[in-house]
Design a protein around this motif. Structure first.
Motif, PDB file in Angstrom:
ATOM      1  N   MET A   1       0.838  -1.176   0.000  1.00  0.00           N
ATOM      2  CA  MET A   1       0.000   0.000   0.000  1.00  0.00           C
ATOM      3  C   MET A   1       0.889   1.247   0.000  1.00  0.00           C
ATOM      4  O   MET A   1       1.812   1.363   0.790  1.00  0.00           O
ATOM      5  CB  MET A   1      -0.900  -0.009   1.235  1.00  0.00           C
ATOM      6  N   VAL A   2       0.595   2.178  -0.862  1.00  0.00           N
ATOM      7  CA  VAL A   2       1.356   3.420  -0.959  1.00  0.00           C
ATOM      8  C   VAL A   2       0.700   4.476  -0.092  1.00  0.00           C
ATOM      9  O   VAL A   2      -0.491   4.755  -0.224  1.00  0.00           O
ATOM     10  CB  VAL A   2       1.427   3.909  -2.425  1.00  0.00           C
ATOM     11  N   GLU A   3       1.483   5.032   0.808  1.00  0.00           N
ATOM     12  CA  GLU A   3       0.966   6.074   1.703  1.00  0.00           C
ATOM     13  C   GLU A   3       1.194   7.437   1.066  1.00  0.00           C
ATOM     14  O   GLU A   3       2.278   7.732   0.579  1.00  0.00           O
ATOM     15  CB  GLU A   3       1.695   6.007   3.046  1.00  0.00           C
ATOM     16  N   THR A   4       0.161   8.257   1.057  1.00  0.00           N
ATOM     17  CA  THR A   4       0.318   9.599   0.510  1.00  0.00           C
ATOM     18  C   THR A   4       0.769  10.545   1.606  1.00  0.00           C
ATOM     19  O   THR A   4       0.363  10.412   2.761  1.00  0.00           O
ATOM     20  CB  THR A   4      -0.996  10.119  -0.106  1.00  0.00           C
ATOM     21  N   LEU A   5       1.615  11.469   1.247  1.00  0.00           N
ATOM     22  CA  LEU A   5       2.092  12.454   2.207  1.00  0.00           C
ATOM     23  C   LEU A   5       1.068  13.552   2.379  1.00  0.00           C
ATOM     24  O   LEU A   5       0.356  13.914   1.443  1.00  0.00           O
ATOM     25  CB  LEU A   5       3.407  13.063   1.732  1.00  0.00           C
ATOM     26  N   HIS A   6       1.013  14.095   3.576  1.00  0.00           N
ATOM     27  CA  HIS A   6       0.113  15.204   3.854  1.00  0.00           C
ATOM     28  C   HIS A   6       0.586  16.440   3.109  1.00  0.00           C
ATOM     29  O   HIS A   6       1.774  16.737   3.068  1.00  0.00           O
ATOM     30  CB  HIS A   6       0.071  15.481   5.360  1.00  0.00           C
ATOM     31  N   GLU A   7      -0.338  17.134   2.516  1.00  0.00           N
ATOM     32  CA  GLU A   7      -0.006  18.372   1.825  1.00  0.00           C
ATOM     33  C   GLU A   7      -0.507  19.541   2.664  1.00  0.00           C
ATOM     34  O   GLU A   7      -1.656  19.538   3.098  1.00  0.00           O
ATOM     35  CB  GLU A   7      -0.661  18.390   0.450  1.00  0.00           C
ATOM     36  N   TYR A   8       0.342  20.529   2.878  1.00  0.00           N
ATOM     37  CA  TYR A   8      -0.025  21.681   3.680  1.00  0.00           C
ATOM     38  C   TYR A   8      -0.537  22.801   2.788  1.00  0.00           C
ATOM     39  O   TYR A   8      -0.050  23.001   1.687  1.00  0.00           O
ATOM     40  CB  TYR A   8       1.172  22.152   4.515  1.00  0.00           C
ATOM     41  N   HIS A   9      -1.543  23.524   3.294  1.00  0.00           N
ATOM     42  CA  HIS A   9      -2.155  24.605   2.525  1.00  0.00           C
ATOM     43  C   HIS A   9      -1.813  25.983   3.086  1.00  0.00           C
ATOM     44  O   HIS A   9      -1.737  26.946   2.344  1.00  0.00           O
ATOM     45  CB  HIS A   9      -3.679  24.427   2.465  1.00  0.00           C
ATOM     46  N   LYS A  10      -1.630  26.058   4.420  1.00  0.00           N
ATOM     47  CA  LYS A  10      -1.273  27.329   5.044  1.00  0.00           C
ATOM     48  C   LYS A  10      -0.220  27.069   6.117  1.00  0.00           C
ATOM     49  O   LYS A  10      -0.475  26.388   7.105  1.00  0.00           O
ATOM     50  CB  LYS A  10      -2.490  28.021   5.646  1.00  0.00           C
ATOM     51  N   VAL A  11       0.957  27.628   5.880  1.00  0.00           N
ATOM     52  CA  VAL A  11       2.106  27.428   6.756  1.00  0.00           C
ATOM     53  C   VAL A  11       2.348  28.723   7.527  1.00  0.00           C
ATOM     54  O   VAL A  11       2.484  29.790   6.940  1.00  0.00           O
ATOM     55  CB  VAL A  11       3.359  27.071   5.921  1.00  0.00           C
ATOM     56  N   MET A  12       2.388  28.605   8.849  1.00  0.00           N
ATOM     57  CA  MET A  12       2.637  29.759   9.702  1.00  0.00           C
ATOM     58  C   MET A  12       4.029  29.642  10.291  1.00  0.00           C
ATOM     59  O   MET A  12       4.445  28.562  10.701  1.00  0.00           O
ATOM     60  CB  MET A  12       1.607  29.797  10.841  1.00  0.00           C
ATOM     61  N   VAL A  13       4.748  30.770  10.335  1.00  0.00           N
ATOM     62  CA  VAL A  13       6.054  30.784  10.992  1.00  0.00           C
ATOM     63  C   VAL A  13       6.077  31.925  11.999  1.00  0.00           C
ATOM     64  O   VAL A  13       5.641  33.036  11.712  1.00  0.00           O
ATOM     65  CB  VAL A  13       7.221  30.878   9.984  1.00  0.00           C
TER      66      VAL A  13
END
Length: 152
Positions: A1-13
């Motif tokens: 099974m291939v696991e998909t990586l989480h994609e981020y939409h809003k990155v705060m620093v």
């Protein structure tokens, strides 16, 4: 099974002017670019840094600090734009950095990843006040990436 990586939409620093927060900024730009995410640059003017004896001057000091940090965040925003980030927002607030950076801003702005420096405090300050990054790790409603100093 291939696991998909989480994609981020809003990155705060979180930017506090320390070398660690600058390193967190660099990594946040990279993460935002890879994810085609919006970048949110934040600074909180810490109300604890003013004692009751200076309450008469607080409003002026807060405004001056607020404006100074806004200029710095605007410079970071320009740099991020030069590096290919298209959607950039800046926020300068006054209050408790722990509460605002860990809970209020991420919830209000729908942040799904927070980056912060390991610590902008000395060992004594961390002992007395606790690390903001530790609080963020424990209380954030989203993923948190703590960027360690290159010296450690």
């Amino acid at each position: 099974m291939v696991e998909t990586l989480h994609e981020y939409h809003k990155v705060m620093v979180a930017i506090d002017g320390s070398d660690q927060s600058e390193q967190a900024f660099e990594k946040a730009v990279h993460v935002a670019k890879v994810n085609h995410a919006a970048l949110l640059l934040c600074h909180v003017v810490d109300i604890r840094s003013f004692s009751s004896e200076t309450s008469i001057m607080d409003a002026g000091m807060f405004e001056e600090l607020h404006q100074s940090m806004q200029v710095k965040l605007d410079a970071y925003a320009d740099l991020a734009h030069q590096k290919g980030i298209e959607e950039i927002q800046t926020i300068v607030e006054t209050g408790s950095p722990k509460e605002l950076l860990a809970q209020d801003i991420p919830k209000n702005e729908q942040v799904d990843l927070i980056l912060c420096g390991q610590s902008g405090l000395s060992a004594v300050e961390r002992f007395l006040m606790g690390s903001v990054s530790s609080f963020i790790i424990s209380h954030a409603p989203c993923d948190v990436l703590v960027v360690r100093s290159e010296e450690t």
